[in-house]
Design an enzyme around this catalytic site. Structure first.
Site, PDB file in Angstrom:
ATOM      1  N   ASP A   1       0.732  -3.504   7.005  1.00 39.38           N
ATOM      2  CA  ASP A   1       0.815  -3.969   5.480  1.00 39.38           C
ATOM      3  C   ASP A   1       1.812  -3.385   4.641  1.00 39.38           C
ATOM      4  OD1 ASP A   1      -0.488  -4.223   2.873  1.00 39.38           O
ATOM      5  OD2 ASP A   1      -2.297  -4.814   3.760  1.00 39.38           O
TER       6      ASP A   1
ATOM      7  N   TYR B   1       2.248 -21.113  -4.096  1.00 41.91           N
ATOM      8  CA  TYR B   1       1.307 -20.504  -3.551  1.00 41.91           C
ATOM      9  C   TYR B   1       0.832 -21.423  -2.486  1.00 41.91           C
ATOM     10  CZ  TYR B   1      -3.081 -17.634  -1.678  1.00 41.91           C
ATOM     11  OH  TYR B   1      -3.793 -17.311  -0.868  1.00 41.91           O
TER      12      TYR B   1
ATOM     13  N   LYS C   1       1.090 -21.752   1.427  1.00 42.13           N
ATOM     14  CA  LYS C   1      -0.220 -21.579   2.486  1.00 42.13           C
ATOM     15  C   LYS C   1      -0.272 -22.704   3.224  1.00 42.13           C
ATOM     16  CE  LYS C   1      -2.269 -18.426   2.662  1.00 42.13           C
ATOM     17  NZ  LYS C   1      -2.165 -17.237   3.582  1.00 42.13           N
TER      18      LYS C   1
END
Length: 248
Positions: free
Chosen positions: A25, A132, A136
């Site tokens: 992360d 976005y 995706k």
């Protein structure tokens, strides 16, 4: 993405079941303190191809939740592209070499745009209304291409408005549920855009995590796409009223 809202809950669930977990992360929105001490934490990005290859090489199942969210993506489409599409490609290229049992890609119901009806079926038409959503869906397409061309075992889950314990209202990118609760508890007005009659399918965090885990192990999930939601419409006004009643 294991230091984020959904990723952190997923990591905790895996650790509780005895799994050996490595978290990657970059802490764009995640918090390292939510990662269990028994999990290995590596601070870095899925855009780092070499690092991703090293970590994926040791994994039997990869849960790919790393992404720029919809607000950050709209502000900076190039970073969105590099993280959401480029990062996904890095994961898949690494998986093509190491051949894990499964790669679970977490997509988004935002790819449907403004659907006319709920529940949404997986084969309903998609409408890209934001960078976005484009990125995706691009990640999904790469997953499907690597499954068909290289035999990488993938499964895709599309989340819908996940909320619940651990969602931080201090995070400017968090969802409306935690923002409404924070405002109500502070005695502040709940900000509603438009007339509030727009509806959402709000999905509780534990349900989203359970579905994600199932996608990682169930034989019938391989190569498939699943919408993760309740199938229940809730208006933004209705949500505000329910939170008002809950907090008197």
């Amino acid at each position: 993405g294991g230091a984020g809202f959904v990723g952190g809950r997923l990591v905790r669930n895996l650790v509780d079941q005895g799994a050996v977990v490595t978290v990657l992360d970059d802490l764009f929105t995640g918090l390292p303190e939510i990662i269990p001490t028994s999990a290995q934490f590596v601070r870095g990005s899925v855009t780092d191809e070499t690092l991703v290859r090293e970590l994926v090489a040791d994994a039997s199942i990869i849960f790919h939740l790393a992404a720029r969210n919809i607000i950050a993506s709209t502000k900076n489409p190039r970073d969105d592209f590099e993280t959401n599409i480029g990062g996904t490609l890095n994961v898949l290229l690494a998986a093509r070499e190491s051949r894990p049992d499964r790669v679970v890609y977490t997509g988004s119901a935002s790819v449907y745009g403004n659907p006319r009806t709920i529940p949404i079926n997986e084969d309903d038409a998609v409408t890209m209304l934001s960078p976005y959503a484009v990125s995706k869906m691009g990640g999904e397409h790469y997953c499907q291409a690597f499954y068909e061309n290289y035999g990488v075992r993938v499964a895709i889950v599309r989340y819908s408005n996940v909320y619940g314990v651990g969602q931080r209202p201090d995070n400017p990118y968090c969802g409306v549920v935690s923002k409404f609760f924070a405002s109500a508890m502070a005695g502040e007005p709940l900000q509603i855009h438009g007339d509030g009659m727009q509806t959402r399918d709000f999905t509780y965090i534990d349900d989203a995590v359970d579905a994600t885990l199932m996608a990682g192990i169930h034989p019938r999930a391989e190569g498939e796409v699943f919408n993760i939601g309740t199938g229940i419409e809730t208006s933004v006004v209705g949500l505000a009223e329910a939170i008002g009643r809950a907090l008197d």
